[in-house]
Write an enzyme that holds these catalytic residues in place. Structure first.
Site, mmCIF file in Angstrom:
data_model
loop_
_atom_site.group_PDB
_atom_site.id
_atom_site.type_symbol
_atom_site.label_atom_id
_atom_site.label_comp_id
_atom_site.label_asym_id
_atom_site.label_seq_id
_atom_site.Cartn_x
_atom_site.Cartn_y
_atom_site.Cartn_z
ATOM 1 N N GLU A 72 3.462 -15.893 -6.028
ATOM 2 C CA GLU A 72 2.704 -14.636 -6.150
ATOM 3 C C GLU A 72 1.976 -14.384 -4.836
ATOM 4 O OE1 GLU A 72 0.451 -13.813 -9.676
ATOM 5 O OE2 GLU A 72 -0.575 -12.113 -8.726
ATOM 6 N N GLU A 97 -2.978 -16.161 -1.051
ATOM 7 C CA GLU A 97 -4.143 -15.254 -1.043
ATOM 8 C C GLU A 97 -5.055 -15.663 0.120
ATOM 9 O OE1 GLU A 97 -6.477 -12.539 -1.218
ATOM 10 O OE2 GLU A 97 -5.274 -12.368 -3.053
ATOM 11 N N ASP A 146 -2.160 -4.009 -1.156
ATOM 12 C CA ASP A 146 -3.002 -2.989 -0.519
ATOM 13 C C ASP A 146 -2.118 -1.824 -0.059
ATOM 14 O OD1 ASP A 146 -5.471 -4.419 -0.728
ATOM 15 O OD2 ASP A 146 -4.687 -5.769 0.795
ATOM 16 N N ASP A 182 -0.249 1.517 -8.025
ATOM 17 C CA ASP A 182 -0.804 2.717 -8.650
ATOM 18 C C ASP A 182 -0.948 3.813 -7.607
ATOM 19 O OD1 ASP A 182 -2.773 1.452 -7.177
ATOM 20 O OD2 ASP A 182 -4.404 2.210 -8.430
#
Ligand SMILES: C[S@@+](CC[C@H](N)C(=O)[O-])C[C@H]1O[C@@H](n2cnc3c(N)ncnc32)[C@H](O)[C@@H]1O
Length: 249
Positions: A72, A97, A146, A182
């Site tokens: 991920e 991350e 992002d 989104d």
């Protein structure tokens, strides 16, 4: 509003040739308990590039053999990664991350759920891809990356041609790449770049497959915020083609 960029941090050593893609590495100071967790667990769970070069030996990452390795990228608070790791104990997970507060949140999930199948890459994920072997991964998740909405920042978008070529190389034939966004502009970008890429095919057979989050796709913090603010996420699944060519006439 899609997520806004945060502060700028220095480029890590060794990252001079690639465009830096991520934002800040730290937020609010960690509470004492989380800080302790970071000090105790992060060193043992963190991956490092092999000192002599070459690729990471994924079969040695975990104490017991794992059927596949899933990655991920930009796991945020780690809700999705922790849920997947708990639901799929036969799989080994790598979470990439850069944001320390998110990493600390994942460590809390790992501790609370007693997970032993998660390892962490704490640098820019695009530094990880080149040290993964060919066809090393069974699945990659990139959830609400992002969006870099300004035109002049589009080159920072993670799903750009160079990284897509690397993802195609490290995904096994038939492996899945799951992406959520989104942001309408990033959605168009993703579809254009993925549908143009010879190694990927979009699995959706109808709108319900990208409008609704599949049952085995746990929700994330960012998704919750998007929905609360009235935005409608899209859930896209692409498959790494077996032969790199489109078989449809
Ligand atoms: C908009 S947030 C989404 C977080 C999470 N996936 C979610 O849905 O809640 C994007 C995350 O990706 C991380 N990120 C951005 N670029 C990255 C990169 N190149 N490598 C690793 N992490 C990155 C950021 O630090 C941030 O936590």
């Amino acid at each position: 509003m899609p997520s806004q960029r945060r502060d700028e941090t220095p480029t890590p050593v060794g990252q001079t040739e690639r465009q830096k893609l991520h934002g800040r590495r730290k937020g609010r100071p960690l509470r004492a308990g989380l800080q302790r967790l970071v000090e105790q667990r992060l060193p043992e769970l963190s991956l490092a590039a092999p000192s002599g070069g070459g690729t990471l030996k994924l079969d040695r990452l975990f104490t017991s053999p794992r059927r596949e390795i899933w990655l991920e990228i930009g796991f945020g608070g780690g809700e999705h990664l922790a849920r997947q790791a708990a639901d799929n104990p036969e799989i080994g997970f790598i979470g990439a991350e850069v944001f320390l507060n998110g990493i600390a949140s994942l460590l809390r999930h790992i501790a609370q759920d007693g997970l032993d199948n998660v390892r962490l890459w704490r640098e820019d994920a695009q530094m990880l891809l080149p040290i993964l072997g060919d066809a090393a991964l069974g699945r990659v998740f990139l959830l609400f990356p992002d969006p870099w909405p300004k035109q002049r920042h589009h080159k920072r978008r993670f799903l750009r041609p160079q990284n897509l070529d690397e993802l195609a190389r490290v995904l096994a034939p038939g492996a899945l790449l799951r992406v959520a966004t989104d942001d309408a502009s990033y959605l168009r970008w993703i579809l254009r770049h993925l549908l143009d890429h010879p190694d990927f095919e979009w699995t959706a057979r109808g709108p319900q497959e990208w409008r609704q989050r599949p049952a085995d796709w746990p929700t994330t913090r960012y998704e919750g915020k998007a929905l609360a603010q009235g935005r409608r996420p899209c859930y896209l699944t692409f498959r790494r083609r077996a032969d790199g060519r489109d078989e449809t006439p």
